[in-house]
Design a protein around this motif. Structure first.
Motif, mmCIF file in Angstrom:
data_model
loop_
_atom_site.group_PDB
_atom_site.id
_atom_site.type_symbol
_atom_site.label_atom_id
_atom_site.label_comp_id
_atom_site.label_asym_id
_atom_site.label_seq_id
_atom_site.Cartn_x
_atom_site.Cartn_y
_atom_site.Cartn_z
ATOM 1 N N PHE A 187 47.947 35.656 34.574
ATOM 2 C CA PHE A 187 47.262 35.737 35.891
ATOM 3 C C PHE A 187 47.896 34.987 36.913
ATOM 4 O O PHE A 187 48.033 35.304 38.097
ATOM 5 C CB PHE A 187 45.952 35.033 35.489
ATOM 6 C CG PHE A 187 45.024 34.551 36.607
ATOM 7 C CD1 PHE A 187 44.165 35.792 37.669
ATOM 8 C CD2 PHE A 187 44.973 33.490 37.285
ATOM 9 C CE1 PHE A 187 43.521 35.489 38.408
ATOM 10 C CE2 PHE A 187 44.125 33.221 38.780
ATOM 11 C CZ PHE A 187 43.414 34.209 39.081
ATOM 12 N N MET A 191 48.842 38.730 38.618
ATOM 13 C CA MET A 191 48.092 39.922 38.264
ATOM 14 C C MET A 191 47.090 40.015 39.221
ATOM 15 O O MET A 191 46.537 39.553 39.656
ATOM 16 C CB MET A 191 47.393 39.492 36.775
ATOM 17 C CG MET A 191 46.722 40.690 36.033
ATOM 18 S SD MET A 191 46.289 40.424 34.392
ATOM 19 C CE MET A 191 45.560 41.952 33.995
ATOM 20 N N SER A 192 47.024 41.524 39.626
ATOM 21 C CA SER A 192 46.184 42.132 40.844
ATOM 22 C C SER A 192 44.734 42.106 40.333
ATOM 23 O O SER A 192 44.409 42.204 38.862
ATOM 24 C CB SER A 192 46.578 43.402 41.176
ATOM 25 O OG SER A 192 46.279 44.429 40.174
ATOM 26 N N TRP A 193 44.007 41.959 41.209
ATOM 27 C CA TRP A 193 42.414 41.776 40.731
ATOM 28 C C TRP A 193 41.745 43.245 40.339
ATOM 29 O O TRP A 193 40.782 43.315 39.457
ATOM 30 C CB TRP A 193 41.782 41.452 42.133
ATOM 31 C CG TRP A 193 41.666 40.100 42.455
ATOM 32 C CD1 TRP A 193 42.218 39.525 43.352
ATOM 33 C CD2 TRP A 193 40.953 38.968 41.716
ATOM 34 N NE1 TRP A 193 42.361 38.085 43.551
ATOM 35 C CE2 TRP A 193 41.581 37.630 42.267
ATOM 36 C CE3 TRP A 193 40.211 38.972 40.517
ATOM 37 C CZ2 TRP A 193 41.108 36.552 42.068
ATOM 38 C CZ3 TRP A 193 39.861 37.521 39.973
ATOM 39 C CH2 TRP A 193 40.369 36.300 40.741
ATOM 40 N N LYS A 194 42.640 44.293 40.786
ATOM 41 C CA LYS A 194 42.207 45.534 40.063
ATOM 42 C C LYS A 194 42.403 45.560 38.587
ATOM 43 O O LYS A 194 41.745 46.007 37.758
ATOM 44 C CB LYS A 194 43.139 46.883 40.848
ATOM 45 C CG LYS A 194 42.685 46.940 42.205
ATOM 46 C CD LYS A 194 43.531 48.032 42.873
ATOM 47 C CE LYS A 194 43.151 48.318 44.310
ATOM 48 N NZ LYS A 194 43.849 49.429 44.854
ATOM 49 N N ILE A 196 42.659 43.026 36.633
ATOM 50 C CA ILE A 196 41.678 41.985 36.400
ATOM 51 C C ILE A 196 40.200 42.806 35.916
ATOM 52 O O ILE A 196 39.611 42.546 34.869
ATOM 53 C CB ILE A 196 41.464 40.683 37.081
ATOM 54 C CG1 ILE A 196 42.796 40.080 37.220
ATOM 55 C CG2 ILE A 196 40.360 39.962 36.384
ATOM 56 C CD1 ILE A 196 43.097 38.810 38.006
ATOM 57 N N SER A 197 39.933 43.497 36.858
ATOM 58 C CA SER A 197 38.672 44.023 36.674
ATOM 59 C C SER A 197 38.553 45.191 35.553
ATOM 60 O O SER A 197 37.748 45.182 34.951
ATOM 61 C CB SER A 197 38.246 44.705 38.193
ATOM 62 O OG SER A 197 38.161 43.819 39.142
ATOM 63 N N VAL A 200 38.309 43.261 32.454
ATOM 64 C CA VAL A 200 37.076 42.841 32.190
ATOM 65 C C VAL A 200 36.266 44.165 31.774
ATOM 66 O O VAL A 200 35.368 44.050 30.798
ATOM 67 C CB VAL A 200 36.316 42.203 33.279
ATOM 68 C CG1 VAL A 200 34.779 42.041 33.144
ATOM 69 C CG2 VAL A 200 37.084 41.013 33.739
#
Length: 380
Positions: A187, A191-194, A196-197, A200
């Protein structure tokens, strides 16, 4: 001769400034002071949690002595040493985890320990809490940051492999802590939020599969007990019910040191290990908990400062991951004892009675001090 001595002195210290005692010892005085405050208070509470058993306090004091030596040794090493040895330590850790599966020592239904000739019994999974973030940081810091998707995939594989081996022991709690330590590195590397999403979503989809095929019966029982402790008040729900009772009975300022009834009348199980925060809450109340969390907050704040001011990517990633792992320790234990998270057997850092986890945590602080003090040596 005198001129030569001056040149030698300025070569080791370019600006000619005398090195202080903390630089010589490679210790961060602020972090060291906060750790000493936490440990001193922990021994104070442990005496009560262990029902005034002085032998337990002495044994824990000895463990802290060993842990401080380990911290001091780690602090002397330049961060480049950790970077250079990370792959070798990671490979050795994987071999040890595999050995645990075949020749490990079992206790209470789990096989988590190794006993090597000439060495005390130890848990290889505890060491991986340090090695996994170092290995992930070693790999990612060798490339441009933020990393490409393929390199993130390799980083995740580095994290997941030891997690799977630790789950086999079985030790889900330690596996999650090791995984979190490594994931924090990925992270922080960018690491991009896309992604990460997406991660999840994948975990959410995999959760039902894990429930039916990946979790053991006792692990499922812990989740069900969290949702409804009263469903089995004399069995699986006993720990949470008694812990919450102890916390609530402490009120604002507590009943006083050694005056807790839940622990001293043996209603509260594991009062000197996993549930020691309930002892503190009962005897020192909301004020005691607030002081404890404040000390933890200051330690985390100092460690984050060390991470932010580190001079290279490897040091920043490792320092950030170790700091957040320490935070997860605190968060999970307090959440577990207060009934907000399932009981997973995570000790309260530097407060709960224990050996291997204490040494591991102090080694992590030694690495953080190494990053801080060697940075000073370069910039001072």
């Amino acid at each position: 001769m005198a001129a030569r001595g001056v040149l030698d002195s300025t070569a080791s210290n370019p600006l000619g400034r005398p090195r202080g005692i903390w630089s010589v010892l490679h210790l961060d005085p602020i972090l060291l002071f906060l750790l000493l405050v936490l440990i001193s208070g922990g021994l104070f509470v442990l005496y009560s949690g262990a029902d005034r058993n002085l032998d337990v306090v002495k044994a824990q004091g000895l463990r802290f002595g060993i842990a401080f030596v380990v911290m001091l040794v780690f602090a002397q090493l330049d961060p480049s040493v950790f970077r250079r040895w990370a792959p070798w330590l990671y490979g050795l850790g994987l071999v040890a985890l595999i050995a645990v599966i075949f020749v490990g020592i079992g206790a209470k239904g789990a096989q988590r320990w190794l006993a090597l000739p000439g060495l005390p019994r130890f848990q290889p999974s505890e060491l991986m809490k340090l090695v996994v973030p170092m290995m992930a940081a070693w790999y990612l810091s060798r490339h441009f940051l933020p990393p490409r998707l393929s390199r993130i995939g390799v980083g995740l594989a580095i994290v997941l492999l030891p997690m799977v081996l630790i789950v086999k022991q079985p030790d889900l709690g330690t596996s999650l802590l090791v995984g979190m330590a490594g994931l924090f590195v990925v992270f922080f590397a960018g690491m991009s939020w896309k992604l990460i999403s997406a991660f999840v979503v994948m975990v959410s989809v995999a959760a039902p599969v894990m429930w039916f095929f990946g979790m053991r019966d006792y692990q499922k029982q812990r989740v069900l007990t969290l949702l409804d402790p009263q469903s089995d008040p004399l069995g699986a729900g006993w720990n949470i019910i008694q812990s919450k009772t102890a916390i609530g009975s402490g009120g604002f300022d507590g009943k006083g040191w050694l005056q807790g009834t839940q622990s001293h009348l043996e209603f509260l199980p594991e009062s000197h290990t996993d549930f020691i925060v309930a002892v503190l809450a009962e005897e020192f109340g909301f004020i005691g908990i607030l002081i404890l969390l404040s000390v933890y907050f200051l330690i985390i704040l100092r460690c984050l400062y060390i991470a932010v001011t580190a001079q290279d990517s490897f040091s920043r990633l490792v320092a950030g991951a170790l700091t957040m792992t320490f935070f997860i320790y605190v968060f999970v234990n307090v959440g577990m004892v207060s009934g907000l998270l399932p009981v997973v057997g995570v000790p309260l850092p530097l407060i709960s009675y224990g050996g291997t986890s204490t040494v591991t945590l102090m080694a992590a602080f030694g690495i953080l001090m190494s990053i801080q003090t060697h940075r000073r040596m370069i910039t001072a």
